[in-house]
Design a protein around this motif. Structure first.
Motif, PDB file in Angstrom:
ATOM      1  N   THR A  54     -28.851  27.036  75.046  1.00 45.11           N
ATOM      2  CA  THR A  54     -28.498  27.613  76.339  1.00 45.11           C
ATOM      3  C   THR A  54     -29.439  27.068  77.406  1.00 45.11           C
ATOM      4  N   PRO A  55     -28.914  26.518  78.495  1.00 46.76           N
ATOM      5  CA  PRO A  55     -29.786  26.036  79.574  1.00 46.76           C
ATOM      6  C   PRO A  55     -30.642  27.167  80.147  1.00 46.76           C
ATOM      7  N   MET A  56     -31.832  26.819  80.604  1.00 43.86           N
ATOM      8  CA  MET A  56     -32.798  27.793  81.086  1.00 43.86           C
ATOM      9  C   MET A  56     -32.256  28.661  82.225  1.00 43.86           C
ATOM     10  N   GLY A  57     -31.573  28.057  83.166  1.00 43.96           N
ATOM     11  CA  GLY A  57     -31.032  28.814  84.288  1.00 43.96           C
ATOM     12  C   GLY A  57     -30.065  29.892  83.837  1.00 43.96           C
ATOM     13  N   ARG A  58     -29.308  29.603  82.799  1.00 46.68           N
ATOM     14  CA  ARG A  58     -28.375  30.604  82.280  1.00 46.68           C
ATOM     15  C   ARG A  58     -29.131  31.714  81.550  1.00 46.68           C
ATOM     16  N   LEU A  59     -30.241  31.362  80.893  1.00 42.39           N
ATOM     17  CA  LEU A  59     -31.076  32.392  80.267  1.00 42.39           C
ATOM     18  C   LEU A  59     -31.677  33.313  81.334  1.00 42.39           C
ATOM     19  N   TRP A  60     -32.102  32.736  82.470  1.00 42.81           N
ATOM     20  CA  TRP A  60     -32.633  33.568  83.565  1.00 42.81           C
ATOM     21  C   TRP A  60     -31.592  34.594  83.981  1.00 42.81           C
ATOM     22  N   PRO A  98     -17.587  20.777  82.156  1.00 46.35           N
ATOM     23  CA  PRO A  98     -18.573  21.686  81.561  1.00 46.35           C
ATOM     24  C   PRO A  98     -19.820  20.904  81.134  1.00 46.35           C
ATOM     25  N   ILE A  99     -20.970  21.525  81.299  1.00 50.07           N
ATOM     26  CA  ILE A  99     -22.239  20.873  80.980  1.00 50.07           C
ATOM     27  C   ILE A  99     -22.884  21.569  79.789  1.00 50.07           C
ATOM     28  N   GLY A 100     -23.338  20.768  78.846  1.00 52.94           N
ATOM     29  CA  GLY A 100     -24.048  21.270  77.675  1.00 52.94           C
ATOM     30  C   GLY A 100     -25.480  20.791  77.688  1.00 52.94           C
ATOM     31  N   LEU A 101     -26.263  21.343  76.796  1.00 51.53           N
ATOM     32  CA  LEU A 101     -27.674  21.002  76.692  1.00 51.53           C
ATOM     33  C   LEU A 101     -27.931  20.345  75.347  1.00 51.53           C
ATOM     34  N   ARG A 102     -28.691  19.268  75.369  1.00 49.03           N
ATOM     35  CA  ARG A 102     -29.131  18.613  74.135  1.00 49.03           C
ATOM     36  C   ARG A 102     -30.645  18.612  74.126  1.00 49.03           C
ATOM     37  N   LYS A 103     -31.234  19.276  73.134  1.00 43.79           N
ATOM     38  CA  LYS A 103     -32.691  19.292  73.001  1.00 43.79           C
ATOM     39  C   LYS A 103     -33.153  17.978  72.398  1.00 43.79           C
ATOM     40  N   LEU A 104     -34.102  17.344  73.074  1.00 45.64           N
ATOM     41  CA  LEU A 104     -34.681  16.115  72.560  1.00 45.64           C
ATOM     42  C   LEU A 104     -35.981  16.388  71.809  1.00 45.64           C
ATOM     43  N   GLY A 105     -36.664  17.428  72.218  1.00 46.12           N
ATOM     44  CA  GLY A 105     -37.923  17.769  71.568  1.00 46.12           C
ATOM     45  C   GLY A 105     -38.441  19.100  72.073  1.00 46.12           C
TER      46      GLY A 105
END
Length: 162
Positions: free
Chosen positions: A93-99, A24-31
């Motif tokens: 949430t990664p952008m592609g999943r938001l789309w 599974p892949i998660g997202l980490r916001k850096l900025g």
């Protein structure tokens, strides 16, 4: 081989990374910051003063903690549906999943794909040798540019791929 798939995928990058690396892949916001356009944003065709979100993230394995992709994006906030905009601002949430969640019909225009030096991004990919591969594309929705995304991933991840 993995890098070729990442370069040409036209779907959700997060899903492709999950399939390729078997976790599974998660997202980490850096900025993330919002700034007004100076009217010289070119690819986004932004009017002066329009709100542009600048965002930096990592796509990382939830089991291993490995970083698979570093991405930078510029988004026209006033062209995004409210729920999508809120998802970018307050969730991981990664952008592609938001789309997909918001059923946005988009079209991608590839602007660049090829090798680049790792430079300061090498810190995100321990064990990576040989630099990075970058792809930059512009996303349209409703015939208008919505965002420009640049994704970076290692030419060699430095570990065996599942």
């Amino acid at each position: 081989m993995v890098q070729r798939v990442l370069l040409v995928t036209d779907g959700t990058l997060t899903d492709a990374v999950e399939a390729l690396f078997g976790e599974p892949i998660g997202l980490r916001k850096l900025g993330s910051r919002i700034a007004p356009s100076d009217g010289d944003s070119g690819a986004l065709e932004a009017a002066p003063g329009s709100g542009i979100m600048h965002r930096e993230i990592l796509l990382k394995g939830e089991a291993t903690g490995r970083n698979y992709v570093y991405a930078e994006s510029e988004l026209m906030l006033d062209r995004l549906p409210e729920g999508f905009r809120e998802g970018l601002l307050v969730t991981n949430t990664p952008m592609g999943r938001l789309w997909s969640e918001h059923r946005m019909e988009t079209w991608k225009e590839l602007l660049y794909a090829g090798p680049v030096e790792a430079g300061g991004l090498a810190v995100h990919f321990p064990g990576c040798t040989g630099g990075l591969i970058k792809r930059t594309y512009r996303i349209f929705c409703g015939g208008r540019p919505l965002m420009v995304i640049s994704e970076f991933f290692p030419r060699d991840y430095g570990f065996d791929v599942a």
